[in-house]
Design an enzyme around this catalytic site. Sequence first.
Site, mmCIF file in Angstrom:
data_model
loop_
_atom_site.group_PDB
_atom_site.id
_atom_site.type_symbol
_atom_site.label_atom_id
_atom_site.label_comp_id
_atom_site.label_asym_id
_atom_site.label_seq_id
_atom_site.Cartn_x
_atom_site.Cartn_y
_atom_site.Cartn_z
ATOM 1 N N CYS A 116 -2.383 22.591 46.135
ATOM 2 C CA CYS A 116 -1.182 22.209 46.888
ATOM 3 C C CYS A 116 0.095 22.429 46.090
ATOM 4 C CB CYS A 116 -1.258 20.750 47.293
ATOM 5 S SG CYS A 116 -2.731 20.405 48.234
ATOM 6 N N HIS A 256 5.426 16.797 48.199
ATOM 7 C CA HIS A 256 4.217 17.270 48.880
ATOM 8 C C HIS A 256 3.747 16.208 49.873
ATOM 9 C CE1 HIS A 256 0.438 18.863 49.870
ATOM 10 N NE2 HIS A 256 -0.281 18.099 49.061
ATOM 11 N N ASN A 286 -1.580 17.205 56.176
ATOM 12 C CA ASN A 286 -1.418 17.833 54.862
ATOM 13 C C ASN A 286 -1.756 19.317 54.992
ATOM 14 O OD1 ASN A 286 -1.723 18.807 52.273
ATOM 15 N ND2 ASN A 286 -2.939 17.079 51.535
HETATM 16 N N1 ACO Z 1 -11.295 6.284 59.491
HETATM 17 C C1 ACO Z 1 -11.710 5.012 59.322
HETATM 18 N N2 ACO Z 1 -12.158 4.546 58.137
HETATM 19 C C2 ACO Z 1 -12.174 5.397 57.103
HETATM 20 C C3 ACO Z 1 -11.756 6.737 57.215
HETATM 21 C C4 ACO Z 1 -11.315 7.181 58.480
HETATM 22 N N3 ACO Z 1 -10.886 8.444 58.705
HETATM 23 N N4 ACO Z 1 -11.903 7.338 56.021
HETATM 24 C C5 ACO Z 1 -12.364 6.409 55.172
HETATM 25 N N5 ACO Z 1 -12.537 5.235 55.820
HETATM 26 C C6 ACO Z 1 -13.024 3.961 55.293
HETATM 27 C C7 ACO Z 1 -13.824 4.133 54.017
HETATM 28 O O1 ACO Z 1 -15.157 4.420 54.301
HETATM 29 C C8 ACO Z 1 -13.661 2.761 53.396
HETATM 30 O O2 ACO Z 1 -14.549 1.858 54.017
HETATM 31 P P1 ACO Z 1 -15.282 0.717 53.145
HETATM 32 O O3 ACO Z 1 -14.164 -0.125 52.621
HETATM 33 O O4 ACO Z 1 -16.146 0.067 54.142
HETATM 34 O O5 ACO Z 1 -16.019 1.450 52.054
HETATM 35 C C9 ACO Z 1 -12.252 2.330 53.801
HETATM 36 O O6 ACO Z 1 -11.899 3.156 54.929
HETATM 37 C C10 ACO Z 1 -11.221 2.529 52.717
HETATM 38 O O7 ACO Z 1 -11.374 3.839 52.178
HETATM 39 P P2 ACO Z 1 -10.500 4.346 50.984
HETATM 40 O O8 ACO Z 1 -10.929 5.717 50.626
HETATM 41 O O9 ACO Z 1 -10.440 3.318 49.895
HETATM 42 O O10 ACO Z 1 -9.070 4.412 51.699
HETATM 43 P P3 ACO Z 1 -7.668 4.685 51.057
HETATM 44 O O11 ACO Z 1 -6.737 3.625 51.460
HETATM 45 O O12 ACO Z 1 -7.761 5.058 49.614
HETATM 46 O O13 ACO Z 1 -7.220 5.996 51.834
HETATM 47 C C11 ACO Z 1 -7.040 8.346 51.555
HETATM 48 C C12 ACO Z 1 -7.985 7.192 51.697
HETATM 49 C C13 ACO Z 1 -6.145 8.413 52.777
HETATM 50 C C14 ACO Z 1 -7.849 9.622 51.433
HETATM 51 C C15 ACO Z 1 -6.177 8.135 50.290
HETATM 52 O O14 ACO Z 1 -6.999 7.820 49.192
HETATM 53 C C16 ACO Z 1 -5.352 9.337 49.938
HETATM 54 O O15 ACO Z 1 -4.485 9.749 50.677
HETATM 55 N N6 ACO Z 1 -5.555 9.876 48.759
HETATM 56 C C17 ACO Z 1 -4.794 11.005 48.281
HETATM 57 C C18 ACO Z 1 -5.397 12.221 48.861
HETATM 58 C C19 ACO Z 1 -4.556 13.397 48.572
HETATM 59 O O16 ACO Z 1 -3.415 13.313 48.232
HETATM 60 N N7 ACO Z 1 -5.191 14.523 48.738
HETATM 61 C C20 ACO Z 1 -4.611 15.756 48.694
HETATM 62 C C21 ACO Z 1 -4.168 16.208 47.359
HETATM 63 S S1 ACO Z 1 -4.297 17.880 47.181
HETATM 64 C C22 ACO Z 1 -4.004 18.515 48.653
HETATM 65 O O17 ACO Z 1 -3.019 18.172 49.231
HETATM 66 C C23 ACO Z 1 -5.008 19.479 49.249
#
Ligand code: ACO
Length: 329
Positions: A116, A256, A286
């Site tokens: 990214c 980003h 994204n």
């Molecule tokens: N819908 C419902 N529930 C979900 C989903 C979904 N789509 N996805 C995950 N969950 C659940 C998980 O299973 C978890 O359940 P549990 O507590 O029973 O285990 C709960 O939601 C919390 O999951 P987390 O992964 O802890 O959620 P978080 O608040 O961290 O959000 C996310 C996840 C959105 C992916 C976040 O971590 C994030 O944005 N990270 C950065 C990602 C990023 O920037 N990536 C790109 C970088 S490089 C590029 O751009 C290609």
Amino acid sequence: MKKAINTYVSGTGAAVPDTVITNSDLEKMVETNDHWIVSRTGIRERRKLEEGLSNIDLSERASREAIKRAGLDPSELDMIIVATVTPDHPTPSTSCLLQARLKAFNAAAFDLSAGCTGFIYGLTVGHQFICSGIYKNILVVGVEVLSRVTDWEDRSTCVLFGDGAGAVVLSRTEKERGIINFSLHADGRGANLLIIPAGGSAIPACEESLQNRMHFLKMNGNEIFKFAVKVVEENLSRMLRHNNLKPGDLDYLFLHQANLRIIDHIRKRLKIPQEKVPVNIDRFGNTSSATIPIAIHEEIVAGRMAEGDLVAMVAFGAGLTWGGLVMKW
Ligand code: ACO
């Protein structure tokens, strides 16, 4: 005395597919809901490229607009850099396909893979060729068709990504405007945090790789989140300090678009008003290397961004990579 050569953006363009995938569409595909997606990511909908089309189609649309807005003919381009992790083919490069589509036969062409952060890396590479006095006009494209490497059965990733392209033409100027500073970084120890495991020389396509869904993007979202909030702020603060600038001096900060919570966190920490930090993740998700050039183009089209504005951009992504750039528009 010889005048200093500077690099500025002479034209911008963007292209997104027509097909919209809303959060309620995703509710029918995986166990998720609109409330979770909006509250955790800020995403309401994303675009998905139609069957039969590919990266090159989005790249061409965005590039044609950028070249037109720069007031150039494609034959005046000296170089084409396409930043992407979803090229049309492993080889040849998408930039060569684009060169042929545009009939920009005077341009050298290569792809650049920096996740990214690819668009920021691309601008910085192009800037070097212009500053060295070798080239005058360089097309830099940030483009992704992430829908083709997304596992539509994995709710932890499929809600996040979208398809799109943004393009700029970098041009030489002797005026006091353009790129002031840049800062590129990588830490390969985090390579496994965001990876498409198969399809390269490590794990070529085979029955097992298909069965194990190894051609799709795998991500450790929590670790990337922690990494992003740390490096983005550090990187931006260092670049500004280096030029005796403060966050309050910025007219625009393009971050980003990976998660609205990351964007809001950084904006609030640096006390930058909301209107100076454009957001499009709600509409496009994204789009990886395309998020920043699409956001820039939207500000240009809306007539909000003008020559002389102090602009910063910071991105992070697979690699791990991160980088930023400060410029006088
Ligand atoms: N819908 C419902 N529930 C979900 C989903 C979904 N789509 N996805 C995950 N969950 C659940 C998980 O299973 C978890 O359940 P549990 O507590 O029973 O285990 C709960 O939601 C919390 O999951 P987390 O992964 O802890 O959620 P978080 O608040 O961290 O959000 C996310 C996840 C959105 C992916 C976040 O971590 C994030 O944005 N990270 C950065 C990602 C990023 O920037 N990536 C790109 C970088 S490089 C590029 O751009 C290609």
